[in-house]
Motif scaffolding. Sequence first.
Motif, PDB file in Angstrom:
ATOM      1  N   PHE A   1       1.532 -26.965   4.387  1.00  0.00           N
ATOM      2  CA  PHE A   1       1.284 -25.526   4.458  1.00  0.00           C
ATOM      3  C   PHE A   1       0.281 -25.123   3.380  1.00  0.00           C
ATOM      4  CE2 PHE A   1       5.581 -26.130   6.120  1.00  0.00           C
ATOM      5  CZ  PHE A   1       5.522 -25.420   7.317  1.00  0.00           C
ATOM      6  N   GLN A   2      -0.702 -24.346   3.776  1.00  0.00           N
ATOM      7  CA  GLN A   2      -1.643 -23.762   2.821  1.00  0.00           C
ATOM      8  C   GLN A   2      -1.081 -22.425   2.334  1.00  0.00           C
ATOM      9  OE1 GLN A   2      -4.348 -25.433   1.891  1.00  0.00           O
ATOM     10  NE2 GLN A   2      -4.073 -27.076   3.401  1.00  0.00           N
ATOM     11  N   LYS A   3      -1.612 -21.944   1.226  1.00  0.00           N
ATOM     12  CA  LYS A   3      -1.160 -20.657   0.692  1.00  0.00           C
ATOM     13  C   LYS A   3      -1.418 -19.559   1.719  1.00  0.00           C
ATOM     14  CE  LYS A   3      -1.382 -17.630  -3.316  1.00  0.00           C
ATOM     15  NZ  LYS A   3      -1.953 -17.367  -4.640  1.00  0.00           N
ATOM     16  N   GLY A   4      -0.372 -18.771   2.008  1.00  0.00           N
ATOM     17  CA  GLY A   4      -0.495 -17.681   2.963  1.00  0.00           C
ATOM     18  C   GLY A   4      -0.119 -18.045   4.383  1.00  0.00           C
ATOM     19  N   ASP A   5       0.124 -19.330   4.646  1.00  0.00           N
ATOM     20  CA  ASP A   5       0.542 -19.734   5.995  1.00  0.00           C
ATOM     21  C   ASP A   5       1.910 -19.138   6.314  1.00  0.00           C
ATOM     22  OD1 ASP A   5      -1.730 -21.160   6.379  1.00  0.00           O
ATOM     23  OD2 ASP A   5      -0.823 -23.160   6.191  1.00  0.00           O
ATOM     24  N   PRO A   6       2.103 -18.638   7.547  1.00  0.00           N
ATOM     25  CA  PRO A   6       3.418 -18.094   7.914  1.00  0.00           C
ATOM     26  C   PRO A   6       4.458 -19.209   8.029  1.00  0.00           C
ATOM     27  CG  PRO A   6       1.956 -18.116   9.819  1.00  0.00           C
ATOM     28  CD  PRO A   6       1.122 -18.519   8.643  1.00  0.00           C
ATOM     29  N   LEU A   7       5.659 -18.927   7.565  1.00  0.00           N
ATOM     30  CA  LEU A   7       6.781 -19.863   7.687  1.00  0.00           C
ATOM     31  C   LEU A   7       7.805 -19.264   8.644  1.00  0.00           C
ATOM     32  CD1 LEU A   7       7.318 -20.723   3.899  1.00  0.00           C
ATOM     33  CD2 LEU A   7       5.865 -21.912   5.550  1.00  0.00           C
ATOM     34  N   LYS A   8       8.262 -20.070   9.573  1.00  0.00           N
ATOM     35  CA  LYS A   8       9.191 -19.574  10.590  1.00  0.00           C
ATOM     36  C   LYS A   8      10.635 -19.822  10.155  1.00  0.00           C
ATOM     37  CE  LYS A   8       5.905 -20.167  14.359  1.00  0.00           C
ATOM     38  NZ  LYS A   8       5.574 -20.882  15.592  1.00  0.00           N
ATOM     39  N   VAL A   9      11.304 -18.732   9.837  1.00  0.00           N
ATOM     40  CA  VAL A   9      12.718 -18.801   9.476  1.00  0.00           C
ATOM     41  C   VAL A   9      13.530 -18.598  10.750  1.00  0.00           C
ATOM     42  CG1 VAL A   9      14.556 -17.790   8.090  1.00  0.00           C
ATOM     43  CG2 VAL A   9      12.218 -17.851   7.205  1.00  0.00           C
ATOM     44  N   LYS A  10      14.430 -19.530  11.009  1.00  0.00           N
ATOM     45  CA  LYS A  10      15.251 -19.448  12.222  1.00  0.00           C
ATOM     46  C   LYS A  10      16.712 -19.287  11.844  1.00  0.00           C
ATOM     47  CE  LYS A  10      11.929 -21.926  14.931  1.00  0.00           C
ATOM     48  NZ  LYS A  10      11.676 -22.776  16.061  1.00  0.00           N
ATOM     49  N   VAL A  11      17.446 -18.655  12.716  1.00  0.00           N
ATOM     50  CA  VAL A  11      18.880 -18.460  12.491  1.00  0.00           C
ATOM     51  C   VAL A  11      19.653 -19.382  13.429  1.00  0.00           C
ATOM     52  CG1 VAL A  11      18.710 -16.115  11.629  1.00  0.00           C
ATOM     53  CG2 VAL A  11      18.869 -16.489  14.087  1.00  0.00           C
ATOM     54  N   ASN A  12      20.781 -19.864  12.921  1.00  0.00           N
ATOM     55  CA  ASN A  12      21.642 -20.734  13.718  1.00  0.00           C
ATOM     56  C   ASN A  12      23.001 -20.058  13.871  1.00  0.00           C
ATOM     57  OD1 ASN A  12      22.631 -22.955  15.090  1.00  0.00           O
ATOM     58  ND2 ASN A  12      22.050 -24.446  13.556  1.00  0.00           N
ATOM     59  N   LYS A  13      23.976 -20.794  14.302  1.00  0.00           N
ATOM     60  CA  LYS A  13      25.299 -20.246  14.593  1.00  0.00           C
ATOM     61  C   LYS A  13      26.017 -19.749  13.331  1.00  0.00           C
ATOM     62  CE  LYS A  13      26.978 -24.951  14.207  1.00  0.00           C
ATOM     63  NZ  LYS A  13      27.516 -26.116  14.881  1.00  0.00           N
ATOM     64  N   LEU A  14      27.005 -18.894  13.536  1.00  0.00           N
ATOM     65  CA  LEU A  14      27.953 -18.504  12.499  1.00  0.00           C
ATOM     66  C   LEU A  14      29.118 -19.487  12.568  1.00  0.00           C
ATOM     67  CD1 LEU A  14      28.099 -14.667  13.273  1.00  0.00           C
ATOM     68  CD2 LEU A  14      26.595 -15.807  11.641  1.00  0.00           C
ATOM     69  N   THR A  15      29.522 -20.037  11.422  1.00  0.00           N
ATOM     70  CA  THR A  15      30.584 -21.045  11.428  1.00  0.00           C
ATOM     71  C   THR A  15      31.700 -20.661  10.466  1.00  0.00           C
ATOM     72  OG1 THR A  15      29.369 -22.293   9.731  1.00  0.00           O
ATOM     73  CG2 THR A  15      29.041 -22.949  12.025  1.00  0.00           C
ATOM     74  N   SER A  16      32.900 -21.135  10.799  1.00  0.00           N
ATOM     75  CA  SER A  16      34.062 -20.888   9.945  1.00  0.00           C
ATOM     76  C   SER A  16      34.970 -22.102   9.976  1.00  0.00           C
ATOM     77  CB  SER A  16      34.840 -19.664  10.436  1.00  0.00           C
ATOM     78  OG  SER A  16      36.118 -19.596   9.829  1.00  0.00           O
ATOM     79  N   ILE A  17      35.416 -22.547   8.793  1.00  0.00           N
ATOM     80  CA  ILE A  17      36.353 -23.666   8.754  1.00  0.00           C
ATOM     81  C   ILE A  17      37.780 -23.190   9.048  1.00  0.00           C
ATOM     82  CG2 ILE A  17      34.969 -25.019   7.151  1.00  0.00           C
ATOM     83  CD1 ILE A  17      36.819 -24.119   4.898  1.00  0.00           C
ATOM     84  N   LYS A  18      37.991 -21.863   9.102  1.00  0.00           N
ATOM     85  CA  LYS A  18      39.319 -21.329   9.400  1.00  0.00           C
ATOM     86  C   LYS A  18      39.571 -21.246  10.900  1.00  0.00           C
ATOM     87  CE  LYS A  18      41.317 -18.123   6.992  1.00  0.00           C
ATOM     88  NZ  LYS A  18      41.641 -16.859   6.299  1.00  0.00           N
ATOM     89  N   THR A  19      38.524 -21.013  11.680  1.00  0.00           N
ATOM     90  CA  THR A  19      38.715 -20.874  13.131  1.00  0.00           C
ATOM     91  C   THR A  19      38.121 -22.027  13.924  1.00  0.00           C
ATOM     92  OG1 THR A  19      36.648 -19.673  13.545  1.00  0.00           O
ATOM     93  CG2 THR A  19      38.560 -18.369  12.866  1.00  0.00           C
ATOM     94  N   GLN A  20      37.107 -22.721  13.368  1.00  0.00           N
ATOM     95  CA  GLN A  20      36.395 -23.801  14.056  1.00  0.00           C
ATOM     96  C   GLN A  20      35.706 -23.329  15.333  1.00  0.00           C
ATOM     97  OE1 GLN A  20      36.042 -26.643  12.607  1.00  0.00           O
ATOM     98  NE2 GLN A  20      37.535 -26.342  10.978  1.00  0.00           N
ATOM     99  N   LEU A  21      35.493 -22.011  15.442  1.00  0.00           N
ATOM    100  CA  LEU A  21      34.814 -21.441  16.612  1.00  0.00           C
ATOM    101  C   LEU A  21      33.450 -20.901  16.185  1.00  0.00           C
ATOM    102  CD1 LEU A  21      37.790 -19.456  18.170  1.00  0.00           C
ATOM    103  CD2 LEU A  21      36.673 -21.434  19.207  1.00  0.00           C
ATOM    104  N   PRO A  22      32.362 -21.546  16.581  1.00  0.00           N
ATOM    105  CA  PRO A  22      31.037 -21.020  16.225  1.00  0.00           C
ATOM    106  C   PRO A  22      30.647 -19.838  17.098  1.00  0.00           C
ATOM    107  CG  PRO A  22      30.801 -23.006  17.541  1.00  0.00           C
ATOM    108  CD  PRO A  22      32.277 -22.809  17.338  1.00  0.00           C
ATOM    109  N   TYR A  23      29.827 -18.953  16.547  1.00  0.00           N
ATOM    110  CA  TYR A  23      29.318 -17.802  17.297  1.00  0.00           C
ATOM    111  C   TYR A  23      27.816 -17.685  17.074  1.00  0.00           C
ATOM    112  CZ  TYR A  23      34.049 -16.165  18.290  1.00  0.00           C
ATOM    113  OH  TYR A  23      35.341 -16.068  18.754  1.00  0.00           O
ATOM    114  N   SER A  24      27.163 -17.121  18.060  1.00  0.00           N
ATOM    115  CA  SER A  24      25.728 -16.875  17.931  1.00  0.00           C
ATOM    116  C   SER A  24      25.474 -15.878  16.806  1.00  0.00           C
ATOM    117  CB  SER A  24      25.178 -16.334  19.253  1.00  0.00           C
ATOM    118  OG  SER A  24      23.894 -15.807  19.076  1.00  0.00           O
ATOM    119  N   TYR A  25      24.357 -16.043  16.094  1.00  0.00           N
ATOM    120  CA  TYR A  25      24.005 -15.163  14.975  1.00  0.00           C
ATOM    121  C   TYR A  25      23.959 -13.703  15.429  1.00  0.00           C
ATOM    122  CZ  TYR A  25      21.123 -13.106  11.234  1.00  0.00           C
ATOM    123  OH  TYR A  25      20.635 -12.312  10.234  1.00  0.00           O
TER     124      TYR A  25
END
Length: 643
Positions: free
Chosen positions: A40-64
Motif C-alpha cells: 500500500f502506498q500512502k493514501g491508498d484506501p484500505l477496505k475494512v470488513k465486518v464479520n459475524k458477532l460471536t459469543s462463547i456463552k451462546t455459541q450462536l453467531p449473528y450477522s454484524y
Amino acid sequence: MESRSRSMHKLTAKICPFLFLFLAHAAHCFYLPGVAPEDFQKGDPLKVKVNKLTSIKTQLPYSYYSLPFCPPEKIVDSAENLGEVLRGDRIENSPYVFKMREPHMCTILCRITLDAKTAKQFKEKIDDEYRVNMILDNLPLVVPIRRLDQDSSTVYQLGYHVGLKGQYSGSKEEKYFIHNHLAFTVKYHRDPQIDSARIVGFEVKPYSIKREYEGKWNEKSRLTTCDPHNKRTVVNSNTPQEVEAKKEIIFTYDVEYQESDVKWASRWDAYLLMNDDQIHWFSIVNSLMIVLFLSGMVAMIMLRTLYRDISRYNELETQEEAQEETGWKLVHGDVFRPPSNSDLLCVYVGTGVQFLGMVLVTMIFSVFGFLSPSNRGGLMTAMLLLWVFMGIFAGYASARLYKMFKGAEWKKLAFRTACMFPGIVFAIFFVLNAIIWGQKSSGAVPFGTMFALVLMWFGISVPLVFVGGYVGFKKPAIEDPVKTNKIPRQIPEQAWYMNPTFSILIGGILPFGAVFIELFFILTSIWLNQFYYIFGFLFLVFIILLITCAEISIVLCYFQLCSEDYLWWWRSYLTSGSSALYLFLYATFYFFTKLEITKLVSGLLYFGYMLIASYAFFVLTGTIGFYACFWFTRLIYSSVKID
C-alpha cells in the motif's frame, strides 16, 4: 470477497517441523513462503470488513448488521468458501474509511436513536457478551490486553465486546453501556526503498462515551467531547453511553498508524503466540510413557508366543507354562469364523479407513502450513473434500473384508458403507441446523449450501465408494492361515475380568489418556473462539494415538484368545473404539467446568456437535484396533504348526 483479499487467504502460516519422538528440545515454528503480499502506498484506501458477532456463552453467531450498527450505502456480501459458510462467517463491507498512513481522529460514523426494539437487541447481545469481529487485509481485529502475571506480556482477544454492564457510582441499579467509539491502530511494515507499506497488525481499544454537541444535530455538527481540531482525543470512558429507548447514540472512531519491525511473513506471530508449549510437551511425554508401557507388553507377548512356539517349546518349560502358552492355539479352528453382523463390521471398518485417510492427509497439510488460521474456513473445506474423495478407500476396504467373510452382495454393502456414517451425521446436523434457524443465527447453513453438501455426498462420495467396492471385490479373497471347523467350539466360562463389557471399557482408557491433554486445547479453540495452530504437536499425538489403539487391542485380544474365547472380531473394534465414550464424558466435564453456557439451545448445540465428534472418534480408533488385531491373529496362527 474481492480477488485481492481472497488471494490473501493463502497466507503463509506457522508450522512446527516433524520432531523425532525422543528429541527433547522446544519446537521451533516458522513460516513457509506464500503468495505475494499486498503493498500500500500512502493514501491508498484500505477496505475494512465486518464479520459475524460471536459469543462463547451462546455459541450462536449473528450477522454484524443484525444489530442496528451504522451501515454503508450498500451492504455487499463477500464471497465465502464452504468452510466459512459452515462456520457461520458472514463477511460484509463497512462504512469505515481508512487511508494508508493518514491518521484521523473522532470521525463521525453515524447517529442513531434507539427505540424499544433496538434497545432490547443491544441489551440482549451485551448480556450474552457478544463480540464484534472485523477484518483488514485478511487480519482479524484484536483487542490487546496486558497480562499482569508476566512481564510485558500482551495477549490478544478476537473482536471487541458490543458493550458492557455496570453501575453508576452511588447506585445499585445495573445499566447497559455500548461501545460507540473505536480507537483503531493499524500497524505496518514499511519498505524504505519504494516507500510502500504492508499491514502487519489490526488492533482496537473500544470506549463507551456519551457524545455531546452544540446546537441542533446536522452533518457538520462538531462534538464537544472529542474535537480533532483542538486535538481532544478519547482516553477513557468516564461518561459512558447508556443503552435505553429514545436515547441517541453517536458512533465515532479514530485511526492511528504505527510503524512496526514485524515483517509481513511473521504478522500472525502475535495472534498465535504460544505460552503453554511446556504443557504440550508434557502431553507428548505422558503419551510416550503409555506407548512404551504397551510396546513392552506387546514385545513380551510376541516373544512368548511366536519365538517359543516356532522353536517348538523348550524342554525346560514347566507344564503350567506350556498349558498357558497353548491356550490360544486351542481355538485355531474357530478364530477365523465370520462374526455375527459381519456386514455391519465391514461397513464400519470401511468408514474408519475413509476417516483415517481424511485425518492423516489433513494433518499433513496442516503441519506444512496450508490450512493455517489465516485461511478462514480452509480446514473445514479441506476435510469435507478429502472425506468425499477418500470414499474409494472405504469401498475397497469394506469389500475386501466382505469377500473374506464369503459375502456376495457387494453393491448393497457399498451403498451401506457410503450412507450409514454420513447419514447419521447428516441427520444430527440437520436437526442442529433447524435449531439454529429457529434462533435466526447466521450459523444456520443456507439451503443452497445444504444442497451442495448432499450433492458432494451422492455425486462424488457414493460413486467413489462403489468404484472402490468393485475393485476390492474383484480381488482374490483373503485366505485364512488355518482352516475353520464346521462345528463351533464351546467357549468356556470366563473370569470376571475377561467379561466383554469390562475389557472393552478398560481398553478405551489408555488411548483416551494419550490424547486428553491435547483435547483440552482443541475444545478451547472450538468453543472459546481461540486459534489452534500447533499442528506439529497434534500430529505427534495423533501418531501416538494410532500406536496406542493398535497395541491395547493386541494385548487384550491375546488375553482373550488365551482364555479360549475366539469372538475377537467385534471386540477388537470396540476395545479401542470405546475411547470415544471417554471423549464424550470429558466433553461433558468440560461443558460444566469451563464453559458458561446457560441457554438450552446452546447446550443442545454443544452436545450435538460433540456427539458427532465422539462418533467419528469411535469409527477412527475402532478401525485402527481392528486392523491391528487382524494382523496379529493372522501372524501368530500362520507362524506355528497346527497339529
